[in-house]
Design a protein around this motif. Structure first.
Motif, PDB file in Angstrom:
ATOM      1  N   TRP A  94     -43.352-108.944  89.445  1.00 21.57           N
ATOM      2  CA  TRP A  94     -43.854-108.072  90.648  1.00 21.57           C
ATOM      3  C   TRP A  94     -44.542-106.791  89.925  1.00 21.57           C
ATOM      4  CZ3 TRP A  94     -42.254-102.727  89.797  1.00 21.57           C
ATOM      5  CH2 TRP A  94     -41.500-102.333  88.501  1.00 21.57           C
TER       6      TRP A  94
ATOM      7  N   TRP B 111     -41.486-115.770  87.118  1.00 22.67           N
ATOM      8  CA  TRP B 111     -41.559-114.840  87.929  1.00 22.67           C
ATOM      9  C   TRP B 111     -41.039-113.356  87.064  1.00 22.67           C
ATOM     10  CZ3 TRP B 111     -39.087-114.577  93.530  1.00 22.67           C
ATOM     11  CH2 TRP B 111     -39.991-115.628  94.064  1.00 22.67           C
TER      12      TRP B 111
ATOM     13  N   ARG C  83     -34.788-102.549  94.727  1.00 22.31           N
ATOM     14  CA  ARG C  83     -33.625-103.100  93.760  1.00 22.31           C
ATOM     15  C   ARG C  83     -34.005-104.719  93.612  1.00 22.31           C
ATOM     16  NH1 ARG C  83     -29.053-100.082  92.817  1.00 22.31           N
ATOM     17  NH2 ARG C  83     -27.860-102.147  92.923  1.00 22.31           N
ATOM     18  N   ASP C  84     -34.448-105.397  94.806  1.00 19.04           N
ATOM     19  CA  ASP C  84     -34.277-106.756  94.686  1.00 19.04           C
ATOM     20  C   ASP C  84     -35.756-107.062  94.267  1.00 19.04           C
ATOM     21  OD1 ASP C  84     -31.827-107.254  95.924  1.00 19.04           O
ATOM     22  OD2 ASP C  84     -32.559-107.300  97.809  1.00 19.04           O
ATOM     23  N   VAL C  85     -36.516-106.355  94.314  1.00 18.16           N
ATOM     24  CA  VAL C  85     -37.859-106.543  93.369  1.00 18.16           C
ATOM     25  C   VAL C  85     -37.930-106.588  92.204  1.00 18.16           C
ATOM     26  CG1 VAL C  85     -40.290-105.515  93.089  1.00 18.16           C
ATOM     27  CG2 VAL C  85     -39.448-105.719  95.235  1.00 18.16           C
TER      28      VAL C  85
ATOM     29  N   ILE D 166     -42.200-111.162  97.398  1.00 21.52           N
ATOM     30  CA  ILE D 166     -41.617-110.053  96.764  1.00 21.52           C
ATOM     31  C   ILE D 166     -41.920-108.698  97.224  1.00 21.52           C
ATOM     32  CG2 ILE D 166     -42.149-108.763  94.613  1.00 21.52           C
ATOM     33  CD1 ILE D 166     -42.530-111.227  92.908  1.00 21.52           C
TER      34      ILE D 166
ATOM     35  N   ARG E 129     -35.089-107.312  90.396  1.00 23.68           N
ATOM     36  CA  ARG E 129     -34.160-108.384  89.991  1.00 23.68           C
ATOM     37  C   ARG E 129     -34.768-109.690  90.033  1.00 23.68           C
ATOM     38  NH1 ARG E 129     -29.149-106.166  93.559  1.00 23.68           N
ATOM     39  NH2 ARG E 129     -28.472-104.657  92.304  1.00 23.68           N
ATOM     40  N   THR E 130     -36.192-109.859  90.835  1.00 23.83           N
ATOM     41  CA  THR E 130     -36.549-111.210  90.715  1.00 23.83           C
ATOM     42  C   THR E 130     -37.170-111.583  89.438  1.00 23.83           C
ATOM     43  OG1 THR E 130     -38.888-110.077  91.273  1.00 23.83           O
ATOM     44  CG2 THR E 130     -37.510-110.847  93.038  1.00 23.83           C
ATOM     45  N   SER E 131     -37.053-110.607  88.279  1.00 23.41           N
ATOM     46  CA  SER E 131     -37.453-111.038  87.197  1.00 23.41           C
ATOM     47  C   SER E 131     -36.548-112.059  86.466  1.00 23.41           C
ATOM     48  CB  SER E 131     -37.646-109.929  86.347  1.00 23.41           C
ATOM     49  OG  SER E 131     -38.874-109.069  86.526  1.00 23.41           O
TER      50      SER E 131
ATOM     51  N   LEU F 193     -35.125-114.525  88.209  1.00 30.27           N
ATOM     52  CA  LEU F 193     -34.922-115.885  88.855  1.00 30.27           C
ATOM     53  C   LEU F 193     -35.699-116.779  88.280  1.00 30.27           C
ATOM     54  CD1 LEU F 193     -35.528-114.453  92.714  1.00 30.27           C
ATOM     55  CD2 LEU F 193     -33.552-115.204  91.229  1.00 30.27           C
TER      56      LEU F 193
ATOM     57  N   LEU G  73     -39.310-107.435  99.769  1.00 30.99           N
ATOM     58  CA  LEU G  73     -38.109-107.103  99.453  1.00 30.99           C
ATOM     59  C   LEU G  73     -37.888-105.621  99.113  1.00 30.99           C
ATOM     60  CD1 LEU G  73     -37.530-109.812  96.867  1.00 30.99           C
ATOM     61  CD2 LEU G  73     -36.740-109.957  99.028  1.00 30.99           C
ATOM     62  N   GLY G  74     -36.736-105.012  99.249  1.00 31.20           N
ATOM     63  CA  GLY G  74     -36.434-103.685  98.807  1.00 31.20           C
ATOM     64  C   GLY G  74     -36.631-103.579  97.207  1.00 31.20           C
TER      65      GLY G  74
END
Length: 365
Positions: A55, A51, A39-41, A33, A43-45, A47, A36-37
């Motif tokens: 973050w 998760w 935005r992707d950080v 995590i 979005r990991t919620s 997955l 990552l940038g």
């Protein structure tokens, strides 16, 4: 079925299907995590159940926001991110200057290690910089552009001792009380509408730097440049200047720094040519005042960009060649010339060289 129920059903894992992401060791999850940038950080919620909002507890995130990023999203992320934050990069358009004050006041609690603030303005006055960031004592890198401390400047916090961990500093058009910077390695200063005595204090604060970039075009400064600094750049090895050698005030700043940099090894100057304002003999006067030969004891490489072979520029080349005993290469890029290329080559070939190893390279264009 409502839209929310439909989305929840889509996120639900099929019965019996293992959640492999949940089985990963926590330290691996955090490392993934943190790479990552932003935005992707966030979005990991989506997955994995394990998760979800994970973050928010990950240390060392890199938070970089474009000027188009929603203000509410920036506020939410800054409030929820765990300390320490490895890097915060904010591009702040004019419509968000007021809200940015609230963002900056969150930073001391987040123990930000690298801070990059660019205030984007086109017309009007520059925004006032809230002093709360002076409490970010774990900063190792600080980049500020397009903001000011309002006059009179607010006093730094009572606990302010400078930035003891700072190794990189870039100030563009800002007057900043920086304090002591004992670990500073790289510094860049582009000043605008700043008093000379204030600028001297800034330069003294960054005098530990090993590399320095400085804009010596002096129509940006209020007051005459000093004859000599009261401090030295003892650690300075590489110096990158923007200067006009045809202006005595700009030339004065150049010589002030060069006199106080006894261990300088690399010098690069982007020359600004000004045909409308030429101070005849500006370089010659400073060169004649430097009678001793100890000004460039370790200088090895010199780059002079965009000259047009004015008498002041030619005098500066002659001066450096005659003083730099360790010089190995002097490169000169001629973009437009009052002399022909051949004439410039012949003239420079006549100059005395203090170093037997010195090579002079002329480049056209």
């Amino acid at each position: 079925m409502s839209r929310e129920e439909h989305r929840a059903k889509r996120r639900r894992l099929p019965a019996g299907e293992p959640d492999f992401l949940a089985a990963l060791p926590p330290e691996i999850v955090d490392d993934v995590i943190a790479r990552l940038g932003i935005r992707d950080v966030v979005r990991t919620s989506a997955l994995s159940r394990a998760w979800r909002r994970r973050w928010e507890s990950v240390r060392g995130l890199d938070l970089s926001f474009r000027s188009s990023a929603p203000a509410a999203a920036i506020s939410s992320v800054l409030k929820r991110a765990a300390a320490p934050v490895r890097r915060l990069d904010l591009r702040i358009p004019g419509r968000r200057f007021r809200r940015a004050v609230r963002w900056l006041r969150l930073l001391p609690r987040k123990r930000v290690q690298s801070l990059d603030l660019h205030f984007e303005f086109v017309f009007g006055e520059k925004p006032n910089l809230d002093p709360s960031f002076l409490s970010c004592l774990e900063l190792t890198s600080l980049i500020l552009e397009g903001c000011i401390f309002p006059p009179p400047q607010p006093p730094p916090p009572s606990t302010f001792v400078g930035f003891p961990e700072l190794t990189k500093l870039s100030l563009s058009e800002i007057d900043l009380p920086i304090g002591e910077l004992p670990r500073l390695e790289d510094a860049i200063v582009f000043a605008s509408a700043i008093k000379t005595e204030v600028l001297c204090k800034i330069l003294e604060g960054i005098s530990h730097a090993e590399t320095l970039g400085f804009d010596a075009i002096t129509d940006q400064f209020n007051g005459n440049p000093p004859e000599r600094f009261s401090f030295t750049f003892q650690n300075l090895r590489s110096l990158d200047l923007h200067a006009c050698l045809d202006q005595i005030s700009s030339t004065s700043w150049v010589f002030c720094i060069l006199r106080c940099a006894p261990n300088l090894e690399t010098l690069e100057i982007e020359v600004d040519c000004d045909d409308d304002e030429v101070d005849a003999g500006s370089v010659e006067g400073f060169a004649n005042a430097q009678a001793s030969d100890d000004i460039f004891p370790r200088l090895r490489d010199v780059w002079l960009h965009s000259i047009d072979c004015s008498s002041n520029e030619m005098c500066f080349i002659k001066f450096v060649l005659s003083k730099a005993r360790s010089l190995e290469l002097f490169s000169v890029r001629v973009t437009s010339s009052r002399l022909s290329y051949q004439e410039a080559c012949i003239e420079m070939a006549k100059y005395k060289r203090a170093s037997p190893l010195a090579k002079l390279r002329l480049i056209r264009g």
